[in-house]
Design a protein around this motif. Structure first.
Motif, mmCIF file in Angstrom:
data_model
loop_
_atom_site.group_PDB
_atom_site.id
_atom_site.type_symbol
_atom_site.label_atom_id
_atom_site.label_comp_id
_atom_site.label_asym_id
_atom_site.label_seq_id
_atom_site.Cartn_x
_atom_site.Cartn_y
_atom_site.Cartn_z
ATOM 1 N N ILE A 1 0.586 -1.077 0.275
ATOM 2 C CA ILE A 1 -0.142 -0.428 0.122
ATOM 3 C C ILE A 1 0.780 0.974 -0.051
ATOM 4 C CG2 ILE A 1 -1.484 1.184 1.697
ATOM 5 C CD1 ILE A 1 -2.769 -1.300 2.392
ATOM 6 N N SER A 2 1.895 1.254 0.630
ATOM 7 C CA SER A 2 2.981 2.458 0.646
ATOM 8 C C SER A 2 3.662 2.369 -0.537
ATOM 9 C CB SER A 2 3.910 1.903 1.812
ATOM 10 O OG SER A 2 3.242 2.249 3.094
ATOM 11 N N LYS A 3 4.323 1.605 -0.754
ATOM 12 C CA LYS A 3 5.008 1.316 -2.381
ATOM 13 C C LYS A 3 4.333 2.450 -3.414
ATOM 14 C CE LYS A 3 5.559 -1.632 -4.620
ATOM 15 N NZ LYS A 3 5.797 -3.569 -5.407
ATOM 16 N N ASN A 4 2.553 1.043 -3.558
ATOM 17 C CA ASN A 4 1.669 2.383 -4.945
ATOM 18 C C ASN A 4 1.113 3.680 -4.580
ATOM 19 O OD1 ASN A 4 1.483 -0.330 -5.696
ATOM 20 N ND2 ASN A 4 -0.150 -1.032 -4.566
ATOM 21 N N GLU A 5 1.083 4.318 -2.918
ATOM 22 C CA GLU A 5 1.184 5.595 -2.907
ATOM 23 C C GLU A 5 2.021 6.225 -3.457
ATOM 24 O OE1 GLU A 5 -0.368 7.930 1.170
ATOM 25 O OE2 GLU A 5 0.384 6.461 1.583
ATOM 26 N N THR A 6 2.863 6.120 -3.003
ATOM 27 C CA THR A 6 4.376 6.486 -2.948
ATOM 28 C C THR A 6 4.623 7.259 -4.207
ATOM 29 O OG1 THR A 6 5.675 5.970 -1.422
ATOM 30 C CG2 THR A 6 6.778 6.864 -3.066
ATOM 31 N N MET A 7 3.967 5.789 -5.434
ATOM 32 C CA MET A 7 4.676 5.667 -7.000
ATOM 33 C C MET A 7 3.445 6.634 -7.317
ATOM 34 S SD MET A 7 7.013 3.990 -7.486
ATOM 35 C CE MET A 7 6.865 3.450 -9.216
ATOM 36 N N ASN A 8 2.032 6.233 -6.863
ATOM 37 C CA ASN A 8 0.859 7.322 -7.751
ATOM 38 C C ASN A 8 0.722 8.388 -7.224
ATOM 39 O OD1 ASN A 8 -0.213 5.091 -8.403
ATOM 40 N ND2 ASN A 8 -1.133 4.234 -6.694
ATOM 41 N N LEU A 9 1.467 8.937 -6.304
ATOM 42 C CA LEU A 9 1.802 10.194 -5.793
ATOM 43 C C LEU A 9 3.135 11.275 -6.648
ATOM 44 C CD1 LEU A 9 1.747 10.723 -1.630
ATOM 45 C CD2 LEU A 9 0.669 11.966 -3.425
ATOM 46 N N SER A 10 4.039 10.137 -6.903
ATOM 47 C CA SER A 10 5.435 10.572 -8.069
ATOM 48 C C SER A 10 4.956 11.372 -9.315
ATOM 49 C CB SER A 10 6.979 9.522 -7.900
ATOM 50 O OG SER A 10 5.835 8.146 -8.810
ATOM 51 N N LYS A 11 3.962 10.428 -10.032
ATOM 52 C CA LYS A 11 3.064 9.546 -10.970
ATOM 53 C C LYS A 11 2.462 11.425 -10.964
ATOM 54 C CE LYS A 11 3.337 5.544 -12.225
ATOM 55 N NZ LYS A 11 2.620 4.124 -12.130
ATOM 56 N N LYS A 12 2.112 11.760 -10.570
ATOM 57 C CA LYS A 12 0.876 12.766 -10.460
ATOM 58 C C LYS A 12 0.933 14.599 -9.918
ATOM 59 C CE LYS A 12 -2.614 10.314 -8.404
ATOM 60 N NZ LYS A 12 -4.513 10.219 -7.388
ATOM 61 N N ASN A 13 2.625 13.927 -8.778
ATOM 62 C CA ASN A 13 3.289 15.360 -8.828
ATOM 63 C C ASN A 13 4.992 15.130 -9.154
ATOM 64 O OD1 ASN A 13 1.226 16.617 -6.705
ATOM 65 N ND2 ASN A 13 1.561 14.435 -6.016
ATOM 66 N N PHE A 14 5.282 15.331 -10.881
ATOM 67 C CA PHE A 14 6.348 15.317 -11.285
ATOM 68 C C PHE A 14 7.532 16.182 -10.517
ATOM 69 C CE2 PHE A 14 10.137 13.747 -14.031
ATOM 70 C CZ PHE A 14 9.792 13.003 -14.253
ATOM 71 N N ASN A 15 7.086 17.854 -10.602
ATOM 72 C CA ASN A 15 7.686 18.214 -10.519
ATOM 73 C C ASN A 15 8.286 18.346 -8.107
ATOM 74 O OD1 ASN A 15 7.736 19.397 -12.859
ATOM 75 N ND2 ASN A 15 6.225 20.745 -12.039
ATOM 76 N N SER A 16 7.639 17.086 -8.094
ATOM 77 C CA SER A 16 7.119 17.477 -6.750
ATOM 78 C C SER A 16 8.182 15.895 -6.467
ATOM 79 C CB SER A 16 6.916 17.289 -5.711
ATOM 80 O OG SER A 16 5.558 18.172 -6.088
#
Length: 219
Positions: A63-78
């Motif tokens: 769950i943590s890995k998926n959350e991190t990966m999804n956030l990284s795709k939505k916020n590529f400049n972060s």
């Protein structure tokens, strides 16, 4: 396209509590705008299958890995950074208590999640407050916590806790663990106090609560 390093380490036994042995598993991954570093336990009991118990830790990781990966795709400049660590509490109650702390950092925003588990040393099964304590014991814990808060508010004119009239909680849903010679209740933020005051803890000595267990844990 992501460039990353993905590593899994499984170490030798790092802790043994009564009948339970624990190994440390580390999962690491570094990408262009994210990283995660997870350390999670894996429990063993001789001649016992603990796959269901250990799946809990695997699910936290997934769950943590998926959350991190999804956030990284939505916020590529972060830059997203996620870490998970755990602590095993040594205690004199014959329980295996484990605290898992997850810290997810997204730019300047930090989100902390706590998971607390108490495992039976004989079965490796998670035990709840209703499994361990009598109804009278749970009432005693809640009343004493409320009395301590009220005393703190009156004697010290404290702003640490909410007024007693505004506090309402179900003691069965409050996380707890066993550490050394103490039972410790740790409250989520905003139940007893303001967010910036952190997570209040209340301690009960072993001798004080021996009569409140549903089984004999020894003196």
């Amino acid at each position: 396209m992501y460039k990353f390093i993905f590593l899994i380490f499984i170490t030798n036994t790092v802790f043994a509590n009564n009948n339970i042995y624990i190994t440390n598993q580390t999962y690491k991954k570094n990408g262009l705008n994210f990283s995660y570093n997870y350390s999670l336990p894996k429990l063993f009991i001789k001649n016992k299958n603990l796959n269901e118990t250990n799946m809990i830790f695997q699910n936290i990781m997934k769950i943590s890995k998926n959350e991190t990966m999804n956030l990284s795709k939505k916020n590529f400049n972060s830059y997203i950074k996620d870490t998970i660590k755990y602590k095993v509490f040594h205690n004199n109650f014959n329980f295996c208590s484990i605290l898992i702390t997850k810290n997810l950092i997204n730019e300047n925003e930090k989100k902390t999640t706590l998971y607390i588990f108490n495992f039976s040393p004989k079965t490796g099964i998670i035990t709840s407050s209703n499994d361990i304590f009598t109804p009278q014991g749970l009432i005693y814990f809640k009343n004493k916590i409320l009395n301590l808060i009220e005393k703190e508010n009156i004697n010290n004119n404290s702003k640490k806790f909410f007024p007693i009239s505004e506090i309402n909680f179900d003691i069965n849903k409050i996380p707890f663990f066993f550490e050394n010679n103490n039972l410790v209740f740790i409250f989520p933020k905003n139940i007893l106090t303001y967010d910036f005051n952190g997570n209040p803890k209340f301690y009960f000595k072993k001798d004080e609560i021996l009569n409140f267990f549903t089984f004999n844990i020894g003196g």
